[in-house]
Design an enzyme around this catalytic site. Structure first.
Site, PDB file in Angstrom:
ATOM      1  N   GLY A  13       0.722  -1.064  -0.381  1.00 55.26           N
ATOM      2  CA  GLY A  13       0.485  -0.257  -0.230  1.00 55.26           C
ATOM      3  C   GLY A  13       0.822   1.113   0.227  1.00 55.26           C
ATOM      4  O   GLY A  13       1.389   0.673  -0.493  1.00 55.26           O
ATOM      5  N   CYS A  14       0.574   2.677   0.637  1.00 52.55           N
ATOM      6  CA  CYS A  14       1.251   3.496   0.632  1.00 52.55           C
ATOM      7  C   CYS A  14       2.752   3.332   1.383  1.00 52.55           C
ATOM      8  O   CYS A  14       3.073   2.943   2.177  1.00 52.55           O
ATOM      9  CB  CYS A  14       0.740   4.471   1.250  1.00 52.55           C
ATOM     10  SG  CYS A  14       1.533   5.813   1.350  1.00 52.55           S
ATOM     11  N   PHE A  15       3.717   4.174   0.459  1.00 52.41           N
ATOM     12  CA  PHE A  15       5.093   3.769   1.024  1.00 52.41           C
ATOM     13  C   PHE A  15       4.878   4.190   1.934  1.00 52.41           C
ATOM     14  O   PHE A  15       5.982   4.280   2.897  1.00 52.41           O
ATOM     15  CB  PHE A  15       5.990   3.948  -0.069  1.00 52.41           C
ATOM     16  CG  PHE A  15       5.882   4.977  -1.072  1.00 52.41           C
ATOM     17  CD1 PHE A  15       5.833   6.359   0.110  1.00 52.41           C
ATOM     18  CD2 PHE A  15       6.412   4.779  -1.914  1.00 52.41           C
ATOM     19  CE1 PHE A  15       5.505   7.690  -0.496  1.00 52.41           C
ATOM     20  CE2 PHE A  15       6.067   6.299  -2.580  1.00 52.41           C
ATOM     21  CZ  PHE A  15       6.569   7.762  -1.863  1.00 52.41           C
ATOM     22  N   TRP A  16       4.563   5.278   2.832  1.00 50.89           N
ATOM     23  CA  TRP A  16       4.643   5.643   3.835  1.00 50.89           C
ATOM     24  C   TRP A  16       4.581   4.850   5.389  1.00 50.89           C
ATOM     25  O   TRP A  16       5.293   5.058   5.984  1.00 50.89           O
ATOM     26  CB  TRP A  16       3.777   6.944   4.221  1.00 50.89           C
ATOM     27  CG  TRP A  16       3.983   8.380   3.434  1.00 50.89           C
ATOM     28  CD1 TRP A  16       4.671   8.128   2.514  1.00 50.89           C
ATOM     29  CD2 TRP A  16       2.359   9.590   3.193  1.00 50.89           C
ATOM     30  NE1 TRP A  16       4.768   9.441   1.405  1.00 50.89           N
ATOM     31  CE2 TRP A  16       3.920  10.412   1.786  1.00 50.89           C
ATOM     32  CE3 TRP A  16       1.656   9.364   3.610  1.00 50.89           C
ATOM     33  CZ2 TRP A  16       2.719  11.624   1.469  1.00 50.89           C
ATOM     34  CZ3 TRP A  16       1.531  11.013   3.348  1.00 50.89           C
ATOM     35  CH2 TRP A  16       1.556  11.591   1.692  1.00 50.89           C
TER      36      TRP A  16
END
Length: 177
Positions: A13-16
């Site tokens: 998902g979101c790399f953050w």
């Protein structure tokens, strides 16, 4: 820091979110957010966000296998995101948010297949995590690196990233730096 670091490349998902967790893992010596798996060279965040490049948001981990195994990294991976939702994580929708493991070697591929098989018994729905050979990695823009630590009060970080980091800390306290 050990001289024999190995690389793992994971998209959850979101790399953050993924980056924030692995920055706290003992034995992970480097974490870079970036893009992999698409058709164009050196894509920008804006291009990847359209879903048109085919890239996934990923993290590239440099880890010391004497401290943490690839298998252990994958077990963490499968607990910090939902590997049963195709091209999405929560409200983040698109192929750039797919669950993917980019393996670096036949050994990593075999380990990933084994862990995916084991995790299939943990989840109530089929695992849709893509397993592919590593492709060129394109580092994300500087403002994406270490994003959660720099912006912990930003809305997405507070309501999406922080709970994933908290879950990791509770489940894997023995793996914290």
């Amino acid at each position: 820091m050990a001289g024999n670091l190995e690389t793992a490349i994971l998209g959850g998902g979101c790399f953050w979110c993924t980056e924030a967790v692995y920055l706290e893992v003992k034995g992970v010596e480097s974490v870079e957010s970036g893009y992999m798996g698409g058709a164009s060279a050196d894509p920008t965040y804006e291009q990847v966000c359209t879903g048109g490049t085919g890239h996934a948001e990923v993290v590239k981990l440099g880890f010391d296998p004497a401290v943490i195994s690839y298998r252990d990294l994958l077990e963490i991976f499968f607990t910090i995101h939902d590997p049963t939702t195709l091209n999405r994580q929560g409200n983040d929708v698109g192929t750039q948010y797919r669950s993917v493991i980019y393996h670096q070697s036949p050994q990593q591929e075999a380990t990933a297949r084994q862990v995916i098989g084991e995790m299939a018994h943990v989840w109530d729905a089929p695992i849709v995590t893509e397993l592919s050979p590593a492709q060129p990695f394109y580092k994300a823009e500087d403002y994406h690196q270490d994003y959660f630590r720099q912006h912990p009060l930003q809305g997405y970080c507070a309501f999406v990233v922080a709970p994933k980091v908290d879950k990791f800390r509770k489940m894997y306290s023995n793996r914290l730096r």
